[in-house]
Design a protein around this motif. Structure first.
Motif, PDB file in Angstrom:
ATOM      1  N   HIS A   1       0.807  -1.225   0.000  1.00 59.27           N
ATOM      2  CA  HIS A   1       0.000   0.000   0.000  1.00 59.27           C
ATOM      3  C   HIS A   1       0.837   1.269   0.000  1.00 59.27           C
ATOM      4  O   HIS A   1       0.307   2.367  -0.149  1.00 59.27           O
ATOM      5  CB  HIS A   1      -0.955   0.001   1.205  1.00 59.27           C
TER       6      HIS A   1
ATOM      7  N   LYS B   1       5.066   3.094  -4.907  1.00 65.93           N
ATOM      8  CA  LYS B   1       4.718   4.041  -5.965  1.00 65.93           C
ATOM      9  C   LYS B   1       3.938   3.302  -7.042  1.00 65.93           C
ATOM     10  O   LYS B   1       4.280   2.174  -7.421  1.00 65.93           O
ATOM     11  CB  LYS B   1       5.987   4.640  -6.567  1.00 65.93           C
ATOM     12  N   VAL B   2       2.881   3.918  -7.524  1.00 67.88           N
ATOM     13  CA  VAL B   2       2.071   3.306  -8.577  1.00 67.88           C
ATOM     14  C   VAL B   2       2.785   3.456  -9.910  1.00 67.88           C
ATOM     15  O   VAL B   2       3.086   4.575 -10.343  1.00 67.88           O
ATOM     16  CB  VAL B   2       0.672   3.961  -8.630  1.00 67.88           C
TER      17      VAL B   2
ATOM     18  N   ARG C   1       0.879   5.545 -15.745  1.00 66.93           N
ATOM     19  CA  ARG C   1       0.667   6.912 -16.204  1.00 66.93           C
ATOM     20  C   ARG C   1      -0.548   6.908 -17.110  1.00 66.93           C
ATOM     21  O   ARG C   1      -0.568   6.236 -18.130  1.00 66.93           O
ATOM     22  CB  ARG C   1       1.880   7.435 -16.975  1.00 66.93           C
TER      23      ARG C   1
ATOM     24  N   ALA D   1      -4.298   0.857  -3.194  1.00 68.19           N
ATOM     25  CA  ALA D   1      -3.422   2.018  -3.373  1.00 68.19           C
ATOM     26  C   ALA D   1      -3.548   2.579  -4.790  1.00 68.19           C
ATOM     27  O   ALA D   1      -3.589   3.801  -4.996  1.00 68.19           O
ATOM     28  CB  ALA D   1      -1.970   1.620  -3.089  1.00 68.19           C
ATOM     29  N   GLU D   2      -3.642   1.702  -5.780  1.00 67.94           N
ATOM     30  CA  GLU D   2      -3.796   2.169  -7.152  1.00 67.94           C
ATOM     31  C   GLU D   2      -5.163   2.819  -7.361  1.00 67.94           C
ATOM     32  O   GLU D   2      -5.288   3.818  -8.080  1.00 67.94           O
ATOM     33  CB  GLU D   2      -3.608   1.016  -8.140  1.00 67.94           C
TER      34      GLU D   2
ATOM     35  N   GLU E   1      -6.838   4.479  -5.097  1.00 71.70           N
ATOM     36  CA  GLU E   1      -6.734   5.818  -4.498  1.00 71.70           C
ATOM     37  C   GLU E   1      -5.977   6.763  -5.426  1.00 71.70           C
ATOM     38  O   GLU E   1      -6.347   7.932  -5.590  1.00 71.70           O
ATOM     39  CB  GLU E   1      -6.040   5.717  -3.136  1.00 71.70           C
ATOM     40  N   TRP E   2      -4.921   6.263  -6.043  1.00 70.37           N
ATOM     41  CA  TRP E   2      -4.150   7.082  -6.993  1.00 70.37           C
ATOM     42  C   TRP E   2      -5.016   7.472  -8.184  1.00 70.37           C
ATOM     43  O   TRP E   2      -5.010   8.625  -8.618  1.00 70.37           O
ATOM     44  CB  TRP E   2      -2.919   6.291  -7.447  1.00 70.37           C
TER      45      TRP E   2
ATOM     46  N   LYS F   1      -7.437  10.210  -7.378  1.00 72.52           N
ATOM     47  CA  LYS F   1      -6.804  11.534  -7.297  1.00 72.52           C
ATOM     48  C   LYS F   1      -6.550  12.129  -8.681  1.00 72.52           C
ATOM     49  O   LYS F   1      -6.369  13.337  -8.813  1.00 72.52           O
ATOM     50  CB  LYS F   1      -5.490  11.434  -6.518  1.00 72.52           C
ATOM     51  N   THR F   2      -6.550  11.277  -9.714  1.00 74.54           N
ATOM     52  CA  THR F   2      -6.394  11.792 -11.087  1.00 74.54           C
ATOM     53  C   THR F   2      -7.736  12.160 -11.706  1.00 74.54           C
ATOM     54  O   THR F   2      -7.784  12.561 -12.871  1.00 74.54           O
ATOM     55  CB  THR F   2      -5.683  10.768 -11.993  1.00 74.54           C
TER      56      THR F   2
END
Length: 485
Positions: free
Chosen positions: A162, A165-166, A169, A211-212, A214-215, A218-219
């Motif tokens: 968690h 870094k994802v 891109r 975690a991905e 959540e990333w 955020k995008t």
């Protein structure tokens, strides 16, 4: 003069399924970290990477056409993805327009590979192999194996999942994104070559997925589409075959995510608990993307699959008892070796009773390396075409009727795009790309269309249809997309 090296531009063109889209975004992250300017427009690019599809003949031809068109731009051309992995040197020998043909094992060194291509160096095309042989037969032993699996790459194995870094891109800015649950498949369907070049089934760590997610949120992502070759197997190699049922509410709870959609469900593995989780979990679309392929038992057995018309109808009924408006889609193959007129009639009976929202129909063709290619009792091309045309016509009629059944219903629509006065979105029963869509129009009261933006989730009343597509009037804002600066 500046010592800054000139910008190198790479275009990533993705064909095929949503799983390939995730793989392309992993490649984009690696190339971005390597100093490349990454985009999706081949014009003006130094190198064009085509992430090919190798599923069926038409997909392979589309991949070849895209590679040839890329070569016409004057850029260096690289073939990657499933077709490149599946055929390797054979593709390279028959397509000199491609400057390189890369397999999955090249993905971790993609920057170096493209640097070599740009310098005009010749790269040996990889030799295809059965990627199932790279992983242990026992699923629970696979997590420790060091094998390149596209879409599963991690930056640091020593960091908790968690906190990693994802490695991704995004290549578009829309409100929907795919999240890869797993790769590979352990099933042995007679018509399918995918396991041989995608490998055995491997799940991703649930904490890494969260975690991905959540990333992605955020995008600007609002809907997550969970993809894999077989989502119902998720967790079996992690010691918990019911892990997807537990993961769904966790993903739905991610801040900013308003809808989670599961896809690629195998009917034989779709347990009651998973049906309940999909049908009743808040924030999870009551949507069942079930891979039926046929409904006649003799055909299914020759396909090395399980089920029947009655068992499939019972599965759909179990979902609709929990969520009466649940969406359902599936794909079917007509003309499989040994298929009779009675088998087609049985398929027609199933389709007529199943009330599916979307139906994909494929005409059978032999695929290299599959068991079905060597089966006897082949159906003639002319007969396959007749059966295909019959089933396609029926499917279009039935899906249009199913859409009409929703007139008067209230649906939750996620807005995908706005173009002038046209506002396009999707209800829960409509997955991106493969299903219908919903057009929002003004009504006597409700939500002002002028305030709507992509990513908004609205409640709307269905007032009409156009084929499988819905027309609806928004009546309430459920969740507005966050304002980005």
């Amino acid at each position: 003069m500046s010592g800054t090296p000139p910008t190198r531009r790479v275009a990533l063109l993705t064909l095929g399924c949503a799983r390939n889209e995730v793989d392309s975004e992993e490649l984009a992250a690696r190339l971005d970290a390597g100093g490349w300017e990454v985009g999706t427009d081949a014009e003006g690019a130094d190198v064009v990477v085509v992430n090919t599809c190798g599923f069926v003949e038409k997909a392979k031809q589309d991949s070849i056409d895209t590679l040839l068109a890329a070569a016409d731009t004057g850029a260096k051309v690289v073939a990657a993805g499933c077709m490149a992995e599946r055929y390797g040197k054979e593709l390279a020998d028959n397509l000199p327009e491609a400057n390189a043909v890369l397999g999955f094992d090249d993905y971790t060194d993609i920057t170096d590979r493209l640097e070599s291509v740009l310098r005009g160096e010749s790269l040996d095309a990889h030799t295809p192999r059965d990627r199932r042989e790279l992983l242990p037969i026992t699923p629970v032993k696979r997590q420790a194996a060091k094998v390149v699996v596209p879409g599963h790459a991690t930056v640091d194995d020593h960091t908790p999942a968690h906190l990693r870094k994802v490695l991704r891109r995004r290549l578009d800015t829309g409100p929907v994104a795919s999240l890869k649950l797993a790769s590979g498949c352990d099933r042995r369907c007679a018509f399918c070559a995918i396991p041989a070049f995608r490998g055995a089934f491997v799940s991703r760590d649930p904490q890494e997925l969260l975690a991905e997610a959540e990333w992605l949120a955020k995008t600007g992502v609002r809907e997550l589409v969970l993809v894999s070759e077989n989502s119902t197997s998720y967790g079996k190699d992690l010691g918990d075959p019911r892990l997807l049922e537990k993961l769904l509410p966790q993903l739905a709870a991610v801040d900013g995510i308003v809808r989670v959609r599961a896809s690629y469900l195998q009917p034989a593995e779709t347990r009651p608990g998973l049906v309940e989780a999909i049908a009743t979990t808040p924030g999870v679309a009551a949507y069942f993307d079930l891979s039926f392929q046929h409904s006649s038992e003799p055909v299914l057995r020759r396909m090395r699959r399980f089920g029947s018309t009655e068992r499939f109808l019972e599965l759909l009924d179990s979902a609709r008892k929990l969520a009466p408006a649940a969406g359902a889609r599936s794909n079917f193959i007509v003309g499989f070796p040994g298929e009779t007129r009675q088998d087609v009639d049985e398929l027609v009976r199933f389709l007529t009773e199943a009330r599916l929202d979307a139906i994909g129909v494929f005409d059978y063709s032999d695929e290299d390396g599959t068991e079905a290619a060597g089966l006897d009792r082949k159906v003639s091309d002319a007969t396959i075409k007749r059966r295909y045309d019959r089933v396609v016509a029926l499917a279009e009629e039935l899906c249009a009727q199913r859409a009409e059944d929703r007139i008067g219903d209230t649906v939750e629509v996620l807005i995908d795009a706005i173009d002038g006065d046209e506002i396009e979105g999707r209800a829960e029963h409509q997955a991106p790309e493969v299903d219908g869509s919903t057009s929002l129009v003004a009504g006597d009261a409700g939500v002002d269309l002028s305030v709507l933006r992509p990513g908004d989730l609205v409640r709307a009343r269905v007032t009409g249809t156009e084929g499988v597509d819905l027309i609806a009037v928004p009546v309430e804002m459920i969740s507005a997309a966050p304002v980005t600066r």
